[in-house]
Motif scaffolding. Sequence first.
Motif, short mmCIF file in Angstrom:
data_model
loop_
_atom_site.label_atom_id
_atom_site.label_comp_id
_atom_site.label_asym_id
_atom_site.label_seq_id
_atom_site.Cartn_x
_atom_site.Cartn_y
_atom_site.Cartn_z
N VAL A 18 12.15 -1.88 -12.50
CA VAL A 18 11.75 -0.52 -12.14
C VAL A 18 12.97 0.36 -11.92
CG1 VAL A 18 10.61 0.88 -10.38
CG2 VAL A 18 9.52 -1.22 -11.19
N ALA A 19 13.97 -0.17 -11.23
CA ALA A 19 15.17 0.62 -10.97
C ALA A 19 15.88 0.99 -12.26
CB ALA A 19 16.12 -0.17 -10.06
N ILE A 20 15.97 0.04 -13.20
CA ILE A 20 16.64 0.32 -14.47
C ILE A 20 15.85 1.35 -15.28
CG2 ILE A 20 17.31 -0.70 -16.69
CD1 ILE A 20 17.83 -3.33 -15.22
N ALA A 21 14.53 1.16 -15.37
CA ALA A 21 13.71 2.05 -16.18
C ALA A 21 13.73 3.48 -15.65
CB ALA A 21 12.27 1.53 -16.24
N ILE A 22 13.67 3.63 -14.33
CA ILE A 22 13.69 4.97 -13.75
C ILE A 22 15.02 5.67 -14.03
CG2 ILE A 22 13.72 6.25 -11.57
CD1 ILE A 22 11.67 4.35 -10.48
N GLY A 23 16.11 4.92 -13.93
CA GLY A 23 17.41 5.53 -14.16
C GLY A 23 17.70 5.81 -15.62
N ASN A 24 17.15 5.00 -16.54
CA ASN A 24 17.47 5.14 -17.96
C ASN A 24 16.94 6.41 -18.58
OD1 ASN A 24 18.92 2.78 -18.11
ND2 ASN A 24 17.33 1.59 -19.13
N THR A 25 15.74 6.84 -18.17
CA THR A 25 15.10 7.97 -18.85
C THR A 25 15.89 9.27 -18.72
OG1 THR A 25 12.94 6.94 -18.50
CG2 THR A 25 12.96 9.26 -19.10
N PRO A 26 16.18 9.75 -17.51
CA PRO A 26 16.93 11.01 -17.43
C PRO A 26 18.35 10.89 -17.97
CG PRO A 26 16.69 10.03 -15.25
CD PRO A 26 15.80 9.26 -16.17
N GLU A 27 18.94 9.70 -17.88
CA GLU A 27 20.28 9.50 -18.42
C GLU A 27 20.27 9.70 -19.93
OE1 GLU A 27 23.95 6.28 -17.98
OE2 GLU A 27 21.91 5.69 -17.48
N ALA A 28 19.25 9.15 -20.60
CA ALA A 28 19.15 9.30 -22.05
C ALA A 28 18.80 10.73 -22.45
CB ALA A 28 18.10 8.33 -22.59
N ILE A 29 17.92 11.37 -21.69
CA ILE A 29 17.57 12.77 -21.98
C ILE A 29 18.81 13.64 -21.91
CG2 ILE A 29 16.33 14.80 -21.13
CD1 ILE A 29 14.11 12.94 -20.20
N GLY A 30 19.55 13.51 -20.82
CA GLY A 30 20.74 14.32 -20.65
C GLY A 30 21.80 14.04 -21.69
#
Length: 231
Positions: free
Chosen positions: A124-136
């Motif tokens: 959960v921690a990885i998935a939550i952090g990955n999305t905005p990082e990839a968007i940005g």
Amino acid sequence: MTTALLYGLATALPLVGGAWLGLRWHIPRPLLAALMAFGAGTMIAAASSELFEPAFRSVAAWHAGLALMAGAGTYAIASHLLDTRLGTASVGWGLMLGSLLDGIPENTALGVSLTGSGGIVLLVAIAIGNTPEAIGSAATMRDAGGPTGGSRRILLLWAATGAVLVLVTVGAHALGDSIGSSSVATVQAFAGGATIAVLADTLMPEAYTDGGWWVGLTTALGFFVAFVLGG
């Protein structure tokens, strides 16, 4: 093996989906800043409670500290080289590099922890952090231009990054019995150091530049959400 594959996909799909969103829409910079700041907050929680703390409790403090500094140093040096060669285009590439440098040891730890109780928390921690990082990252790479070859190539690069993380998760799970606790602690601490360097060097400065004074609130919200989910 199927479980490891599904967990790996669950960490990779937010990367690819986030990159697609960042490329498909011109997200207002304040909103993009908020997403990046929220992701930074989740990464702070993951780096401390899901990565470095378990490493610190498993091995000697000097061992965990050296691995932490190695992760931070690897990202800092690589990011500096990107800045030197790519200039303004380096921000997006730096975030992609961060996804690899902290993602590979994170997904290694995820793969070997699937037989325990910590797998879902780290997922959960990885998935939550990955999305905005990839968007940005994808949006910044598109806007900066440079040697990326257009949106299609950027998306393919993120898909390749996601595929690497899936393979790492499956491979780590397959080799889980042969990976000692000391080795797992080393990669966890390395990932924590790389994550901290990504935050300090790229993610949080970029969020503040695009958002302003209020992004600290969004960062705190991201930290709280990840902390509650991991509690």
